[in-house]
Design a protein around this motif. Structure first.
Motif, PDB file in Angstrom:
ATOM      1  N   LEU A   1      40.543 -11.014  72.125  1.00 17.73           N
ATOM      2  CA  LEU A   1      39.807 -12.274  73.011  1.00 17.73           C
ATOM      3  C   LEU A   1      41.140 -13.301  73.417  1.00 17.73           C
ATOM      4  CD1 LEU A   1      37.096 -12.237  71.047  1.00 17.73           C
ATOM      5  CD2 LEU A   1      36.899 -12.425  73.194  1.00 17.73           C
TER       6      LEU A   1
ATOM      7  N   LEU B   1      42.746 -14.572  70.139  1.00 18.07           N
ATOM      8  CA  LEU B   1      42.554 -15.004  68.643  1.00 18.07           C
ATOM      9  C   LEU B   1      43.351 -14.072  67.519  1.00 18.07           C
ATOM     10  CD1 LEU B   1      38.574 -15.263  68.714  1.00 18.07           C
ATOM     11  CD2 LEU B   1      39.443 -17.375  69.181  1.00 18.07           C
TER      12      LEU B   1
ATOM     13  N   ALA C   1      32.809 -13.131  70.557  1.00 13.70           N
ATOM     14  CA  ALA C   1      33.625 -14.780  71.351  1.00 13.70           C
ATOM     15  C   ALA C   1      32.752 -15.725  71.369  1.00 13.70           C
ATOM     16  CB  ALA C   1      32.896 -14.363  72.886  1.00 13.70           C
TER      17      ALA C   1
ATOM     18  N   THR D   1      33.629 -18.073  67.702  1.00 18.28           N
ATOM     19  CA  THR D   1      35.083 -18.726  68.195  1.00 18.28           C
ATOM     20  C   THR D   1      35.875 -19.072  69.060  1.00 18.28           C
ATOM     21  OG1 THR D   1      36.024 -16.565  69.322  1.00 18.28           O
ATOM     22  CG2 THR D   1      36.150 -16.487  66.737  1.00 18.28           C
ATOM     23  N   ASP D   2      34.386 -19.577  70.098  1.00 19.71           N
ATOM     24  CA  ASP D   2      34.084 -20.350  71.691  1.00 19.71           C
ATOM     25  C   ASP D   2      35.256 -20.167  72.465  1.00 19.71           C
ATOM     26  OD1 ASP D   2      33.285 -22.272  72.940  1.00 19.71           O
ATOM     27  OD2 ASP D   2      35.017 -24.286  72.226  1.00 19.71           O
ATOM     28  N   ARG D   3      35.062 -18.520  72.508  1.00 22.43           N
ATOM     29  CA  ARG D   3      35.653 -17.866  73.468  1.00 22.43           C
ATOM     30  C   ARG D   3      35.055 -16.434  74.663  1.00 22.43           C
ATOM     31  NH1 ARG D   3      39.055 -20.112  71.294  1.00 22.43           N
ATOM     32  NH2 ARG D   3      41.767 -19.850  71.118  1.00 22.43           N
ATOM     33  N   LYS D   4      33.717 -17.716  75.123  1.00 22.53           N
ATOM     34  CA  LYS D   4      33.261 -17.127  75.477  1.00 22.53           C
ATOM     35  C   LYS D   4      33.559 -16.603  77.408  1.00 22.53           C
ATOM     36  CE  LYS D   4      29.864 -19.375  73.849  1.00 22.53           C
ATOM     37  NZ  LYS D   4      29.145 -20.985  74.592  1.00 22.53           N
TER      38      LYS D   4
ATOM     39  N   ALA E   1      36.185 -14.955  78.130  1.00 22.63           N
ATOM     40  CA  ALA E   1      37.028 -14.308  77.438  1.00 22.63           C
ATOM     41  C   ALA E   1      36.912 -13.025  76.876  1.00 22.63           C
ATOM     42  CB  ALA E   1      38.156 -14.553  76.226  1.00 22.63           C
TER      43      ALA E   1
END
Length: 295
Positions: A17, A19, A134, A137-140, A142
């Protein structure tokens, strides 16, 4: 965000992702991607090294019957790192620190970190966990890209084997005692153009006997000892060569279980592609490194 991953599949997903720079610590078994090897380790193995498959199985049973985990968490190091997020799992006590232990330790920390506990039993739930991480961790975006890419690759394998005669498969994830793969494994076998003779989709791995495996009459036996790479899998298979030969299969192949089947993360799709070629080499392109047959 400071993230501690307490399960190898979560580590792989977090890196996938994008991160990696936010992962501050991992387990002693997190070995993919390579950058994870350089991070602080906050777990250790209680059982120790150098045991036979039967000895490992016995030690795991004894610990779990006592309500103990086979891994210990380094609470002082975890506390010092002050993570914002701890990712763990409740699926398998053999695979990670007990989620109850994690929650108890987190409750003593200041500030108390968020905990995301993953519990996938099917391939769909594994992809759902990608979305969960996602979201946390605010990685929608990705997460959407990673899931879409996985879905496209899955569909390519399914399309390639459509109409082929299904191959009868026995996937052995431990050899002493014999365990057959469960959870997502039967799905992967089906998608790869096979029929899992012994495992049940979404259900835990089950102990069987060599006689039961032989009675199922597999055409292909996949040796995939849980947590082992292909070289270690070959070593294990050679120790049980007589029992494997007695199954009467047309082919015996050895998988990188640690990379492709044991860990419910993005590389399950790599395992599907490997399995597709292992079962239908005329329909699915060979994976990088090919397929290792037991010689």
């Amino acid at each position: 965000m400071r993230i501690v991953s307490l399960v190898p599949s979560a580590t792989e997903t977090l890196f996938a992702l994008g991160l990696g720079e936010e992962v501050t610590a991992v387990t002693h078994e997190c070995d993919h991607p390579a950058d994870a090897l350089n991070l602080p380790k906050v777990t250790r193995d209680v059982i120790g090294q150098g045991l036979s498959p039967a000895e490992i199985d016995r030690a795991v049973r004894e610990l779990t019957e006592q309500g103990r985990s086979i891994y210990e968490l380094d609470e002082p190091t975890l506390t010092r790192l002050k993570p914002d997020l701890i990712v763990t799992q409740a699926l398998c006590s053999v695979c990670a620190v007990s989620v109850d232990d994690v929650r108890a330790i987190a409750a003593r920390m200041d500030p108390v970190p968020e905990i995301v506990s993953l519990d996938p039993h099917t391939l769909g739930e594994v992809l759902g966990d990608v979305r969960t991480l996602a979201q946390a961790t605010d990685r929608k975006d990705a997460g959407v890209d990673l899931v879409n890419d996985a879905a496209a690759r899955i569909d390519r394998v399914k399309l390639a084997v459509r109409g082929a005669e299904p191959i009868r498969v026995a996937m052995l994830e431990w050899l002493d005692p014999v365990f057959v793969g469960g959870h997502w494994v039967p799905q992967l076998i089906e998608y790869a153009g096979g029929v899992d003779l012994l495992g049940l989709p979404g259900e835990p791995s089950e102990q069987r006997t060599w006689e039961e495996v032989a009675a199922a009459a597999p055409q292909v036996v996949v040796v995939a000892p849980c947590g082992y790479d292909v070289e270690r899998g070959v070593q294990e298979a050679r120790q049980y060569r007589a029992q494997l030969d007695a199954l009467g299969a047309d082919r015996i192949v050895v998988a990188d279980a640690s990379a492709w089947f044991s860990r419910p993360g993005p590389r399950l799709v790599d395992g599907l592609e490997w399995l597709g070629h292992a079962l239908h080499p005329d329909r699915v392109p060979p994976p990088l490194g090919g397929v290792r047959a037991l010689d």
